[in-house]
Scaffold this motif. Structure first.
Motif, PDB file in Angstrom:
ATOM      1  N   ALA A   1      21.280   3.613  81.570  1.00  0.00           N
ATOM      2  CA  ALA A   1      20.282   3.940  80.551  1.00  0.00           C
ATOM      3  C   ALA A   1      19.127   4.664  81.235  1.00  0.00           C
ATOM      4  CB  ALA A   1      19.786   2.675  79.856  1.00  0.00           C
ATOM      5  N   ARG A   2      18.890   5.904  80.837  1.00  0.00           N
ATOM      6  CA  ARG A   2      17.850   6.734  81.448  1.00  0.00           C
ATOM      7  C   ARG A   2      16.700   6.891  80.465  1.00  0.00           C
ATOM      8  NH1 ARG A   2      22.321  11.198  83.603  1.00  0.00           N
ATOM      9  NH2 ARG A   2      23.346   9.776  85.100  1.00  0.00           N
ATOM     10  N   ILE A   3      15.537   6.365  80.841  1.00  0.00           N
ATOM     11  CA  ILE A   3      14.374   6.325  79.953  1.00  0.00           C
ATOM     12  C   ILE A   3      13.323   7.292  80.463  1.00  0.00           C
ATOM     13  CG2 ILE A   3      12.615   4.846  78.928  1.00  0.00           C
ATOM     14  CD1 ILE A   3      14.492   2.459  79.620  1.00  0.00           C
ATOM     15  N   ASP A   4      12.985   8.276  79.647  1.00  0.00           N
ATOM     16  CA  ASP A   4      11.997   9.285  80.006  1.00  0.00           C
ATOM     17  C   ASP A   4      10.598   8.686  79.882  1.00  0.00           C
ATOM     18  OD1 ASP A   4      10.451  11.511  80.425  1.00  0.00           O
ATOM     19  OD2 ASP A   4      11.339  12.715  78.835  1.00  0.00           O
ATOM     20  N   LEU A   5       9.886   8.588  81.010  1.00  0.00           N
ATOM     21  CA  LEU A   5       8.539   8.021  81.014  1.00  0.00           C
ATOM     22  C   LEU A   5       7.463   9.080  80.838  1.00  0.00           C
ATOM     23  CD1 LEU A   5       8.911   5.512  84.007  1.00  0.00           C
ATOM     24  CD2 LEU A   5       9.196   5.053  81.563  1.00  0.00           C
TER      25      LEU A   5
ATOM     26  N   LEU B   1      12.858   6.196  84.277  1.00  0.00           N
ATOM     27  CA  LEU B   1      13.288   4.843  84.640  1.00  0.00           C
ATOM     28  C   LEU B   1      14.755   4.693  84.290  1.00  0.00           C
ATOM     29  CD1 LEU B   1      12.578   1.868  85.481  1.00  0.00           C
ATOM     30  CD2 LEU B   1      12.113   1.453  83.051  1.00  0.00           C
ATOM     31  N   THR B   2      15.524   4.078  85.185  1.00  0.00           N
ATOM     32  CA  THR B   2      16.942   3.893  84.912  1.00  0.00           C
ATOM     33  C   THR B   2      17.351   2.451  85.158  1.00  0.00           C
ATOM     34  OG1 THR B   2      19.172   4.655  85.474  1.00  0.00           O
ATOM     35  CG2 THR B   2      17.604   4.521  87.267  1.00  0.00           C
ATOM     36  N   THR B   3      18.233   1.951  84.306  1.00  0.00           N
ATOM     37  CA  THR B   3      18.895   0.668  84.532  1.00  0.00           C
ATOM     38  C   THR B   3      20.393   0.925  84.499  1.00  0.00           C
ATOM     39  OG1 THR B   3      18.918   0.114  82.173  1.00  0.00           O
ATOM     40  CG2 THR B   3      17.010  -0.626  83.453  1.00  0.00           C
TER      41      THR B   3
ATOM     42  N   LEU C   1      13.967   4.277  89.848  1.00  0.00           N
ATOM     43  CA  LEU C   1      12.969   5.233  89.381  1.00  0.00           C
ATOM     44  C   LEU C   1      13.330   6.601  89.943  1.00  0.00           C
ATOM     45  CD1 LEU C   1      10.267   5.331  87.765  1.00  0.00           C
ATOM     46  CD2 LEU C   1       9.092   5.176  89.982  1.00  0.00           C
ATOM     47  N   ARG C   2      13.300   7.615  89.070  1.00  0.00           N
ATOM     48  CA  ARG C   2      13.609   8.982  89.497  1.00  0.00           C
ATOM     49  C   ARG C   2      12.450   9.913  89.161  1.00  0.00           C
ATOM     50  NH1 ARG C   2      19.040   8.004  86.924  1.00  0.00           N
ATOM     51  NH2 ARG C   2      20.538   7.688  88.619  1.00  0.00           N
ATOM     52  N   TYR C   3      12.273  10.911  90.033  1.00  0.00           N
ATOM     53  CA  TYR C   3      11.314  11.983  89.766  1.00  0.00           C
ATOM     54  C   TYR C   3      12.103  13.263  89.547  1.00  0.00           C
ATOM     55  CZ  TYR C   3       7.455  15.259  90.179  1.00  0.00           C
ATOM     56  OH  TYR C   3       6.532  16.253  89.924  1.00  0.00           O
ATOM     57  N   ILE C   4      11.925  13.899  88.397  1.00  0.00           N
ATOM     58  CA  ILE C   4      12.724  15.061  88.027  1.00  0.00           C
ATOM     59  C   ILE C   4      12.077  16.324  88.583  1.00  0.00           C
ATOM     60  CG2 ILE C   4      13.824  16.288  86.147  1.00  0.00           C
ATOM     61  CD1 ILE C   4      14.639  13.342  86.402  1.00  0.00           C
ATOM     62  N   THR C   5      12.832  17.067  89.415  1.00  0.00           N
ATOM     63  CA  THR C   5      12.378  18.331  89.966  1.00  0.00           C
ATOM     64  C   THR C   5      13.197  19.465  89.336  1.00  0.00           C
ATOM     65  OG1 THR C   5      13.956  18.520  91.803  1.00  0.00           O
ATOM     66  CG2 THR C   5      12.047  17.074  92.128  1.00  0.00           C
TER      67      THR C   5
ATOM     68  N   LEU D   1      15.031  13.139  92.212  1.00  0.00           N
ATOM     69  CA  LEU D   1      14.967  12.333  93.424  1.00  0.00           C
ATOM     70  C   LEU D   1      14.826  10.889  92.975  1.00  0.00           C
ATOM     71  CD1 LEU D   1      12.400  14.438  95.508  1.00  0.00           C
ATOM     72  CD2 LEU D   1      14.880  14.634  95.510  1.00  0.00           C
ATOM     73  N   GLY D   2      15.705  10.013  93.460  1.00  0.00           N
ATOM     74  CA  GLY D   2      15.690   8.657  92.939  1.00  0.00           C
ATOM     75  C   GLY D   2      15.815   7.587  93.988  1.00  0.00           C
ATOM     76  N   ILE D   3      15.213   6.433  93.699  1.00  0.00           N
ATOM     77  CA  ILE D   3      15.384   5.240  94.512  1.00  0.00           C
ATOM     78  C   ILE D   3      15.794   4.108  93.573  1.00  0.00           C
ATOM     79  CG2 ILE D   3      12.917   4.645  94.392  1.00  0.00           C
ATOM     80  CD1 ILE D   3      13.292   3.454  97.248  1.00  0.00           C
ATOM     81  N   MET D   4      16.855   3.385  93.942  1.00  0.00           N
ATOM     82  CA  MET D   4      17.423   2.361  93.066  1.00  0.00           C
ATOM     83  C   MET D   4      17.762   1.120  93.883  1.00  0.00           C
ATOM     84  SD  MET D   4      19.995   4.959  91.100  1.00  0.00           S
ATOM     85  CE  MET D   4      20.192   5.865  92.628  1.00  0.00           C
TER      86      MET D   4
END
Length: 407
Positions: free
Chosen positions: A332-336, A342-344, A371-375, A380-383
């Motif tokens: 589940a990808r949630i646009d913040l 945010l992803t679960t 958490l991902r940062y969209i470029t 770029l993500g860390i999980m």
């Protein structure tokens, strides 16, 4: 109906590097042939679709005046052909890495591209040179030929491989969403032990091997966006027909199916589904498959929460590969907002049909969040993934850092 109108001379301007025949070949008609408005628009579209031009303008002189001959003016502006790229970073799958590539997008003015590149990381290195012809022999068929050399030493694997190879791959769009491919590669491969001696009875597997592989494939893609899809399907089915030349260890078939589905029920919520399956089937007299060809799971690109290649392992704690690998993910990808996401997720996988009877054939699963940062070139993500069926002696979970979506 009406008077006969022919195509007269065709004048080209702005193609200082690109050969005239490359442009003329894209036109759907030749001088002297009947002029067709439909073919005129088709040729204009073909030229504009060439990736070597910034823009293309067409003008048909005499069409409005209703003369019996139309002169065609084609004005183009070429893109800069040469490029140099370099990068460095860190990913959980391969650790620290750096890469560089240089090439020409319009090789010798023929609308072909060529490049040479190198990559080095904590899991090995690769050197490669390649050339692509997007219209092989004048057909709507893309062909890519490459020469490469690499060394691979994956994390948690007791072995590594040295490979020298050459490949040739053809691909074609059958419909806007359906594509077909056919690849061939020849490899000279050698397996080596990273730690300790060669296992007793396996000496022959560590001799140099020559392998020929043919790989037909089909791709179905309806995604709305390549970098950050929010809807659509991507399915890839392929078969590798592998043949060992010096021995029969590499005589096997590999069936591979990858299916992804993206759905956005709410403006800021995207659900992503993944299902993967791969199976190896030996057909040679040896009845075995070298360890470097077996299937492994665990890690950033498959089942998160587990170390790389460590979904299944033997009594000594070494990763165990099999001839069957199944995995699936729900994310589940949630646009913040502000380029943050945010992803679960829930991941599950299974490695089966191993040659050594260790571990379990059952599925192992994990859940987690990140958490991902969209470029502009991807996220770029860390999980962090936590094991749902933690076993004695195992860690509770694992952190993963990735560049781009894992699926």
């Amino acid at each position: 109906q009406g008077p006969f109108v022919a195509l007269g001379n065709v004048y080209l301007r702005g193609n200082f590097r690109t050969r005239d025949r490359i442009l003329l070949r894209q036109l759907a008609m030749s001088p002297g042939q009947p002029f067709s408005a439909r073919q005129f628009l088709e040729g204009e579209r073909n030229v504009r679709n060439l990736d070597i031009f910034e823009f293309a303008r067409f003008k048909a002189l005499g069409l409005a005046e209703k003369t019996d001959e139309v002169t065609l003016l084609v004005d183009v502006s070429e893109k800069k052909p040469y490029f140099v790229e370099a990068g460095f970073g860190y990913e959980s799958e391969r650790g620290l890495y750096a890469d560089a590539k240089a090439g020409d997008r319009n090789l010798f003015g023929t609308n072909r591209s060529g490049w040479i590149g190198s990559e080095i990381s904590e899991t090995g290195y690769r050197n490669e040179m390649a050339a692509t012809d997007p219209r092989f022999l004048g057909y709507s068929l893309s062909a890519t030929a490459s020469l490469y050399q690499d060394r691979v030493e994956l994390f948690n694997q007791p072995f590594g491989t040295d490979t020298y190879g050459a490949s040739l791959r053809f691909s074609r769009k059958l419909t806007p969403n359906l594509g077909a491919g056919l690849g061939f590669r020849f490899e000279q491969k050698e397996l080596f032990q990273r730690v300790g001696p060669i296992p007793a009875g396996s000496e022959e597997l560590y001799l140099a091997r020559s392998i020929l592989v043919a790989s037909p494939s089909l791709t179905y893609d309806t995604r709305d966006f390549f970098i950050r899809p929010r809807s659509g399907v991507l399915s890839v089915a392929s078969v590798d027909v592998s043949k060992g030349i010096r021995n029969s260890f590499d005589d096997f078939l590999k069936y591979d199916l990858d299916m992804r589905y993206f759905y956005t029920p709410l403006p800021r919520l995207t659900l992503a589904f993944l299902g993967r399956g791969a199976m190896l089937q030996a057909y040679g007299p040896s009845g075995t498959i070298p360890e470097d060809q077996l299937l492994f799971l665990g890690g950033t690109a498959s089942v998160r929460g587990f170390a790389e290649n460590m979904l299944r392992y033997d009594a000594a704690g070494k990763p165990l590969g099999g001839r069957l690998a199944l995995s699936g993910s729900l994310e589940a990808r949630i646009d913040l907002g502000g380029s943050w996401e945010l992803t679960t997720f829930y991941d599950t996988g299974r490695v089966g049909r191993t040659f050594d009877d260790f571990g379990s054939d059952g599925f192992r699963s994990s859940v987690g969040a990140g958490l991902r940062y969209i470029t502009p070139i991807g996220p770029l993500g860390i999980m962090y993934g936590a094991k749902l069926d933690r076993r004695e002696g195992e860690g509770a979970g694992r952190w993963h850092f990735s560049i781009g979506y894992t699926f």
